[in-house]
Design an enzyme around this catalytic site. Structure first.
Site, short mmCIF file in Angstrom:
data_model
loop_
_atom_site.label_atom_id
_atom_site.label_comp_id
_atom_site.label_asym_id
_atom_site.label_seq_id
_atom_site.Cartn_x
_atom_site.Cartn_y
_atom_site.Cartn_z
N TYR A 138 0.82 -1.21 0.00
CA TYR A 138 0.00 0.00 0.00
C TYR A 138 0.86 1.26 0.00
CZ TYR A 138 -4.27 -2.63 1.29
OH TYR A 138 -5.35 -3.47 1.32
N LYS A 184 5.45 -14.98 1.54
CA LYS A 184 5.25 -15.53 0.20
C LYS A 184 6.61 -15.45 -0.50
CE LYS A 184 2.87 -17.40 -3.00
NZ LYS A 184 2.38 -18.78 -2.86
N ASP A 217 -0.89 -18.24 1.29
CA ASP A 217 -1.98 -19.07 0.75
C ASP A 217 -2.24 -20.27 1.67
OD1 ASP A 217 0.58 -19.90 0.04
OD2 ASP A 217 0.07 -20.47 -2.01
N ASP A 241 -4.73 -7.51 5.30
CA ASP A 241 -6.07 -7.08 4.88
C ASP A 241 -6.92 -8.29 4.52
OD1 ASP A 241 -8.15 -5.41 4.04
OD2 ASP A 241 -7.43 -5.44 1.97
N ASP A 245 -10.26 -10.21 6.87
CA ASP A 245 -11.65 -10.46 6.43
C ASP A 245 -11.98 -11.94 6.62
OD1 ASP A 245 -12.15 -7.79 5.67
OD2 ASP A 245 -13.16 -8.41 3.82
C1 IPM Z 1 -9.56 -2.38 5.61
C2 IPM Z 1 -10.07 -1.93 4.29
C3 IPM Z 1 -9.08 -0.93 3.72
C4 IPM Z 1 -7.73 -1.60 3.63
C5 IPM Z 1 -9.48 -0.37 2.37
C6 IPM Z 1 -10.77 0.37 2.47
C7 IPM Z 1 -8.38 0.43 1.76
O1 IPM Z 1 -10.25 -3.02 3.46
O2 IPM Z 1 -9.38 -1.52 6.50
O3 IPM Z 1 -9.33 -3.58 5.78
O4 IPM Z 1 -7.50 -2.41 2.74
O5 IPM Z 1 -6.91 -1.33 4.48
MG MG Z 2 -10.06 -4.89 4.45
#
Ligand code: IPM
Ligand code: MG
Length: 349
Positions: A138, A184, A217, A241, A245
């Site tokens: 990022y 990775k 992975d 990230d 999730d």
């Molecule tokens: C998170 C979100 C952000 C990230 C996006 C919105 C840029 O997905 O906070 O996990 O990837 O950091």
């Molecule tokens: Mg995210």
């Protein structure tokens, strides 16, 4: 009484304002019960502001935010503003400018919540991700021309070392003292080979922590097949990230998960937000799960030295979830944001 904690509130877009209003009601009640004074100032920055002015935040926004003790953020993004524009004009500049290099994201299955993983209970899903939050994939650097695009991932030794150290220190304080590093280095032969080297160096400072490297992975698969073998996970910005999730999903719902963007040295304000996004599809319907934002609020209180108030909030959230109702639709219920917030408030003094 100690000085008031100054909190900049950025509700943002979509369901952001709904969940932040819920979070503030709960934070205010818990803080008052503990004699902690919160001085909140709200800013209407986000996609509306962008449509009005061409910017998500005013030009002096970062200077203004710098004077606060913490930032409480809802969510950013709306279909009529490209995500890479809204995000790169609000969330990512805040994380980078305030050197919030640790993104701390608990991924724990709470009692009363069902995991989509068959047969798994709270004893088997109790992880926390320490995500690098200031560089890596990022970095924002790169370019695009008619032939294609280049995206430059920037990994510095110092950047890796400080986040990995934070993760090892956290693992050292947790009962299982386990750390998994997401790598990775089989394919990413520059950055991830360096990442692995730094992890091995830092590991020597923490002889009590058992650690292992996993290719990201395989680690994603392991989170699903053997979550009970994982405790602290440290990973780069992009890997963290994705894994968080996944971790939130196996812990019952993205709507429950909080995150803290920390500047551990406390030179700059840290930022607290639910990990979910602005969810435009359900915005304005009053059915967003407020618990991710409320738990992010508990992390904020804890960071500002109001541990007792933070514990009141988490206790009320856990009791509400354990009771089985009310629940928003993401958890299979039909309750509203207000119903869940009321239920949590009713468990506070
Ligand atoms: C998170 C979100 C952000 C990230 C996006 C919105 C840029 O997905 O906070 O996990 O990837 O950091
Ligand atoms: Mg995210």
């Amino acid at each position: 009484m100690s000085a008031a904690r100054r909190i900049a509130v950025l509700p943002g877009d979509g369901i952001g304002p709904e969940v932040i209003a819920a979070g503030l009601a709960v934070l205010r009640r818990a803080a008052a019960a503990c004699g902690v004074e919160l001085a909140c100032e709200e800013f209407d920055w986000g996609c509306d502001h962008h449509v009005r002015t061409g910017r998500m935040m005013p030009a002096d926004a970062l200077e203004r935010l710098a004077g606060f003790d913490a930032i409480y953020l809802g969510a950013v993004g709306r279909p009529d503003v490209p995500d890479h524009v809204s995000i790169w004009d609000m969330i990512l500049p805040i994380r980078q400018r305030f050197d919030q290099y640790v993104n701390l994201r608990p991924m724990a299955l709470l009692p009363g919540v069902a995991s989509p993983l068959a047969g798994r209970g709270p004893a088997e899903i109790d992880m926390v991700c320490v995500r690098e939050n200031s560089e890596g994939e990022y970095s924002g650097r790169g370019s695009r021309d008619e032939d294609g695009a280049r995206e430059e991932a920037v990994f510095t030794r110092r950047g890796i070392r400080r986040v990995v150290r934070h993760a090892f220190a956290l693992a050292d304080r947790r009962p299982r003292r386990l750390l998994a590093s997401a790598t990775k280095s089989n394919a990413l032969r520059h950055s991830m080979v360096l990442w692995d080297e730094v992890v091995a160096e830092v590991a020597r400072e923490f002889p009590r922590v058992s650690w292992r490297s996993y290719h990201v992975d395989a680690l994603a698969a392991r989170m699903v097949t053997h979550p009970q073998t994982l405790d602290v996970i440290v990973g780069s910005n992009l890997f963290g990230d994705i894994l968080t999730d996944l971790g939130a999903a196996i812990s019952g719902s993205l709507g429950l998960a909080p995150g803290a963007n920390l500047n551990p040295e406390r030179v700059h304000p840290s930022m607290f937000e639910p990990i979910h996004g602005s969810a435009p599809d359900i915005a304005g319907k009053g059915i967003a799960n407020p618990i991710g934002a409320i738990q992010a609020g508990a992390m904020l209180l804890d960071h500002l030295g109001a541990a007792e108030a933070a514990a009141l909030v988490t206790g009320a959230v856990h009791a509400t979830l354990a009771a089985g109702a009310p629940r928003t639709p993401d958890l299979g219920g039909a309750a509203t944001t207000a119903d869940v917030t009321q239920a949590i408030l009713s468990r506070l003094p």
